[in-house]
Design a protein around this motif. Structure first.
Motif, PDB file in Angstrom:
ATOM      1  N   ALA A  88     -14.274 -22.090  19.155  1.00  0.00           N
ATOM      2  CA  ALA A  88     -15.595 -22.905  19.618  1.00  0.00           C
ATOM      3  C   ALA A  88     -15.693 -24.164  18.765  1.00  0.00           C
ATOM      4  O   ALA A  88     -15.558 -24.210  17.620  1.00  0.00           O
ATOM      5  CB  ALA A  88     -16.632 -21.965  18.882  1.00  0.00           C
ATOM      6  N   ASP A  89     -15.597 -25.167  19.506  1.00  0.00           N
ATOM      7  CA  ASP A  89     -15.618 -26.946  19.108  1.00  0.00           C
ATOM      8  C   ASP A  89     -16.954 -27.328  19.142  1.00  0.00           C
ATOM      9  O   ASP A  89     -17.731 -27.305  20.263  1.00  0.00           O
ATOM     10  CB  ASP A  89     -14.757 -27.347  20.162  1.00  0.00           C
ATOM     11  CG  ASP A  89     -14.887 -28.763  20.195  1.00  0.00           C
ATOM     12  OD1 ASP A  89     -15.638 -29.289  19.209  1.00  0.00           O
ATOM     13  OD2 ASP A  89     -14.484 -29.513  21.255  1.00  0.00           O
ATOM     14  N   GLY A  90     -17.299 -27.920  18.023  1.00  0.00           N
ATOM     15  CA  GLY A  90     -19.016 -28.296  18.044  1.00  0.00           C
ATOM     16  C   GLY A  90     -18.977 -29.125  16.835  1.00  0.00           C
ATOM     17  O   GLY A  90     -18.331 -29.576  15.781  1.00  0.00           O
ATOM     18  N   ARG A  91     -20.419 -29.136  16.402  1.00  0.00           N
ATOM     19  CA  ARG A  91     -20.904 -29.581  15.176  1.00  0.00           C
ATOM     20  C   ARG A  91     -21.703 -28.589  14.401  1.00  0.00           C
ATOM     21  O   ARG A  91     -21.699 -28.821  13.218  1.00  0.00           O
ATOM     22  CB  ARG A  91     -21.836 -30.802  15.442  1.00  0.00           C
ATOM     23  CG  ARG A  91     -21.100 -32.065  16.050  1.00  0.00           C
ATOM     24  CD  ARG A  91     -22.166 -32.854  16.521  1.00  0.00           C
ATOM     25  NE  ARG A  91     -21.566 -34.363  16.925  1.00  0.00           N
ATOM     26  CZ  ARG A  91     -20.664 -34.721  17.784  1.00  0.00           C
ATOM     27  NH1 ARG A  91     -20.248 -33.598  18.770  1.00  0.00           N
ATOM     28  NH2 ARG A  91     -20.189 -35.869  18.103  1.00  0.00           N
ATOM     29  N   ASP A  92     -22.125 -27.597  15.177  1.00  0.00           N
ATOM     30  CA  ASP A  92     -22.871 -26.349  14.184  1.00  0.00           C
ATOM     31  C   ASP A  92     -22.185 -25.178  14.589  1.00  0.00           C
ATOM     32  O   ASP A  92     -22.617 -24.168  14.344  1.00  0.00           O
ATOM     33  CB  ASP A  92     -24.063 -26.384  14.333  1.00  0.00           C
ATOM     34  CG  ASP A  92     -24.601 -26.092  15.806  1.00  0.00           C
ATOM     35  OD1 ASP A  92     -23.741 -25.979  16.829  1.00  0.00           O
ATOM     36  OD2 ASP A  92     -25.964 -25.902  15.987  1.00  0.00           O
ATOM     37  N   MET A  93     -20.781 -24.970  15.069  1.00  0.00           N
ATOM     38  CA  MET A  93     -20.321 -23.493  15.329  1.00  0.00           C
ATOM     39  C   MET A  93     -20.260 -22.715  14.265  1.00  0.00           C
ATOM     40  O   MET A  93     -20.439 -21.651  14.260  1.00  0.00           O
ATOM     41  CB  MET A  93     -18.853 -23.854  15.913  1.00  0.00           C
ATOM     42  CG  MET A  93     -19.083 -24.805  17.630  1.00  0.00           C
ATOM     43  SD  MET A  93     -20.009 -23.957  18.719  1.00  0.00           S
ATOM     44  CE  MET A  93     -21.604 -24.606  18.547  1.00  0.00           C
ATOM     45  N   GLY A  94     -19.834 -23.193  12.968  1.00  0.00           N
ATOM     46  CA  GLY A  94     -19.823 -22.477  11.805  1.00  0.00           C
ATOM     47  C   GLY A  94     -21.019 -22.127  11.115  1.00  0.00           C
ATOM     48  O   GLY A  94     -21.095 -21.172  10.125  1.00  0.00           O
ATOM     49  N   THR A  95     -21.868 -23.093  11.345  1.00  0.00           N
ATOM     50  CA  THR A  95     -23.084 -22.945  10.381  1.00  0.00           C
ATOM     51  C   THR A  95     -24.271 -22.172  10.796  1.00  0.00           C
ATOM     52  O   THR A  95     -25.139 -21.572  10.578  1.00  0.00           O
ATOM     53  CB  THR A  95     -23.380 -24.241   9.901  1.00  0.00           C
ATOM     54  OG1 THR A  95     -23.586 -25.114  11.202  1.00  0.00           O
ATOM     55  CG2 THR A  95     -22.566 -24.959   8.986  1.00  0.00           C
ATOM     56  N   VAL A  96     -24.301 -22.384  12.296  1.00  0.00           N
ATOM     57  CA  VAL A  96     -25.404 -21.925  13.197  1.00  0.00           C
ATOM     58  C   VAL A  96     -25.123 -20.790  14.164  1.00  0.00           C
ATOM     59  O   VAL A  96     -25.483 -19.656  14.074  1.00  0.00           O
ATOM     60  CB  VAL A  96     -26.470 -22.921  13.552  1.00  0.00           C
ATOM     61  CG1 VAL A  96     -27.416 -22.449  14.441  1.00  0.00           C
ATOM     62  CG2 VAL A  96     -26.874 -23.929  12.446  1.00  0.00           C
ATOM     63  N   VAL A  97     -24.247 -21.183  15.155  1.00  0.00           N
ATOM     64  CA  VAL A  97     -23.778 -20.384  16.191  1.00  0.00           C
ATOM     65  C   VAL A  97     -23.054 -19.152  16.052  1.00  0.00           C
ATOM     66  O   VAL A  97     -23.507 -18.010  16.478  1.00  0.00           O
ATOM     67  CB  VAL A  97     -22.967 -21.350  17.379  1.00  0.00           C
ATOM     68  CG1 VAL A  97     -22.835 -20.411  18.725  1.00  0.00           C
ATOM     69  CG2 VAL A  97     -24.110 -22.507  17.669  1.00  0.00           C
ATOM     70  N   PHE A  98     -22.019 -19.254  15.239  1.00  0.00           N
ATOM     71  CA  PHE A  98     -21.150 -18.150  14.888  1.00  0.00           C
ATOM     72  C   PHE A  98     -20.921 -18.171  13.206  1.00  0.00           C
ATOM     73  O   PHE A  98     -19.908 -18.500  12.740  1.00  0.00           O
ATOM     74  CB  PHE A  98     -19.745 -18.476  15.542  1.00  0.00           C
ATOM     75  CG  PHE A  98     -19.724 -18.346  16.969  1.00  0.00           C
ATOM     76  CD1 PHE A  98     -20.063 -17.307  17.738  1.00  0.00           C
ATOM     77  CD2 PHE A  98     -19.570 -19.423  17.772  1.00  0.00           C
ATOM     78  CE1 PHE A  98     -20.098 -17.157  19.116  1.00  0.00           C
ATOM     79  CE2 PHE A  98     -19.426 -19.519  18.992  1.00  0.00           C
ATOM     80  CZ  PHE A  98     -20.034 -18.437  19.709  1.00  0.00           C
ATOM     81  N   PRO A  99     -22.074 -18.088  12.802  1.00  0.00           N
ATOM     82  CA  PRO A  99     -21.827 -17.972  10.936  1.00  0.00           C
ATOM     83  C   PRO A  99     -20.914 -17.047  10.352  1.00  0.00           C
ATOM     84  O   PRO A  99     -20.848 -16.983   9.278  1.00  0.00           O
ATOM     85  CB  PRO A  99     -23.474 -17.858  10.745  1.00  0.00           C
ATOM     86  CG  PRO A  99     -23.900 -17.112  11.693  1.00  0.00           C
ATOM     87  CD  PRO A  99     -23.587 -17.634  12.861  1.00  0.00           C
ATOM     88  N   ASP A 100     -20.806 -15.834  11.205  1.00  0.00           N
ATOM     89  CA  ASP A 100     -20.133 -14.913  10.634  1.00  0.00           C
ATOM     90  C   ASP A 100     -18.387 -14.754  11.160  1.00  0.00           C
ATOM     91  O   ASP A 100     -17.678 -13.772  11.120  1.00  0.00           O
ATOM     92  CB  ASP A 100     -20.675 -13.582  11.060  1.00  0.00           C
ATOM     93  CG  ASP A 100     -21.980 -13.276  10.523  1.00  0.00           C
ATOM     94  OD1 ASP A 100     -22.513 -13.447   9.468  1.00  0.00           O
ATOM     95  OD2 ASP A 100     -22.844 -12.717  11.029  1.00  0.00           O
ATOM     96  N   ALA A 101     -18.239 -15.873  11.833  1.00  0.00           N
ATOM     97  CA  ALA A 101     -16.761 -16.328  12.371  1.00  0.00           C
ATOM     98  C   ALA A 101     -15.796 -15.832  11.198  1.00  0.00           C
ATOM     99  O   ALA A 101     -16.042 -16.532  10.150  1.00  0.00           O
ATOM    100  CB  ALA A 101     -16.546 -17.347  12.787  1.00  0.00           C
ATOM    101  N   PRO A 102     -14.644 -15.423  11.344  1.00  0.00           N
ATOM    102  CA  PRO A 102     -13.708 -15.045  10.253  1.00  0.00           C
ATOM    103  C   PRO A 102     -12.920 -16.228   9.993  1.00  0.00           C
ATOM    104  O   PRO A 102     -12.261 -15.928   8.989  1.00  0.00           O
ATOM    105  CB  PRO A 102     -12.897 -13.900  10.859  1.00  0.00           C
ATOM    106  CG  PRO A 102     -12.821 -14.162  12.290  1.00  0.00           C
ATOM    107  CD  PRO A 102     -14.344 -14.466  12.723  1.00  0.00           C
ATOM    108  N   ALA A 103     -13.118 -17.268  10.758  1.00  0.00           N
ATOM    109  CA  ALA A 103     -12.121 -18.566  10.636  1.00  0.00           C
ATOM    110  C   ALA A 103     -12.791 -19.603  10.842  1.00  0.00           C
ATOM    111  O   ALA A 103     -13.299 -19.803  11.956  1.00  0.00           O
ATOM    112  CB  ALA A 103     -10.689 -18.453  11.180  1.00  0.00           C
ATOM    113  N   LYS A 104     -13.257 -20.559   9.900  1.00  0.00           N
ATOM    114  CA  LYS A 104     -14.017 -21.770  10.098  1.00  0.00           C
ATOM    115  C   LYS A 104     -13.173 -23.055   9.525  1.00  0.00           C
ATOM    116  O   LYS A 104     -12.588 -23.000   8.504  1.00  0.00           O
ATOM    117  CB  LYS A 104     -15.243 -21.691   9.426  1.00  0.00           C
ATOM    118  CG  LYS A 104     -16.178 -20.547   9.698  1.00  0.00           C
ATOM    119  CD  LYS A 104     -17.498 -20.407   8.945  1.00  0.00           C
ATOM    120  CE  LYS A 104     -18.134 -19.240   9.204  1.00  0.00           C
ATOM    121  NZ  LYS A 104     -19.238 -19.173   8.596  1.00  0.00           N
TER     122      LYS A 104
END
Length: 222
Positions: free
Chosen positions: A124-140
């Protein structure tokens, strides 16, 4: 997000190289790819096409009902017309940055972005993928570079495509966009607290990819 879907988020400012690296990782791992910025760009183009001002309330409803698709090569279609060339222009990027600051538009596109998380995995490429859209992603991951370096990269891309470009103007545009993205009230551009931050200013893309792959292996993603 499905528990068995491996999600890797790559955030960062425009021109940091995250789009190129996201495609490389998706191809290498056989994962799906989400170019979240394209959705905002497509929303902006749809508003322009419909004659709707970017600050009008109708833009959020437009975002919910977008008729868009991406082909196997990542080319974007709006209402079944390929808009990939205009989608990547600086003008469209500036329009996208404006509507991305709107909470109602971000909410309208949130569910659509989350729906990209399907097996076997997603980059997931973006600006808030790791903070808002996928906050529980195992790799950021968070990819950065100086404004000057990013402007120079964009300048070379435009010249290679036979388009005119002004380097100093590109630097100014990037700084303005950075300021807007980093200081917006909703989902500002910033690294997730648990993200690996990589500055690509003076690093070849192959070396950045190697760092990313090492990080993903350590987390059992590949």
């Amino acid at each position: 997000m499905m528990s068995d879907v491996k999600v890797v988020t790559i955030d960062g400012p425009s021109g940091s190289g995250k789009g190129t690296l996201a495609r490389r990782l998706a191809n290498r791992l056989g994962f799906h790819l989400l170019d979240s910025g394209a959705l905002y760009r497509l929303t902006a183009l749809a508003a322009q096409k419909a004659g709707i001002a970017l600050d009008a309330p109708e833009v959020a409803a437009l975002a919910e009902s977008l008729n868009v698709r991406f082909d196997a090569d990542g080319a974007a279609y709006l209402d079944d017309v390929c808009v990939d060339d205009v989608l990547r222009t600086e003008q469209t990027g500036a329009m996208a940055s404006q509507i991305a600051a709107r909470p109602d538009v971000r909410t309208a596109l949130l569910a659509r972005q989350k729906a990209f998380a399907v097996a076997p995995g997603l980059i997931a490429d973006g600006r808030d993928m790791g903070t808002v859209v996928f906050p529980d992603a195992p790799a950021k991951l968070f990819l950065d570079a100086s404004a000057e370096i990013r402007a120079n990269r964009r300048y070379k891309q435009l010249i290679e495509r036979g388009l005119s470009a002004n380097l100093s103007a590109l630097v100014d545009e990037i700084r303005i966009r950075d300021d807007r993205d980093r200081n917006r009230a909703v989902a500002p551009l910033r690294p997730a607290t648990d993200a690996l931050v990589i500055d690509s200013s003076d690093i070849a893309i192959e070396a950045v990819e190697a760092q990313m792959l090492e990080y993903l292996r350590a987390r059992g993603i590949c």
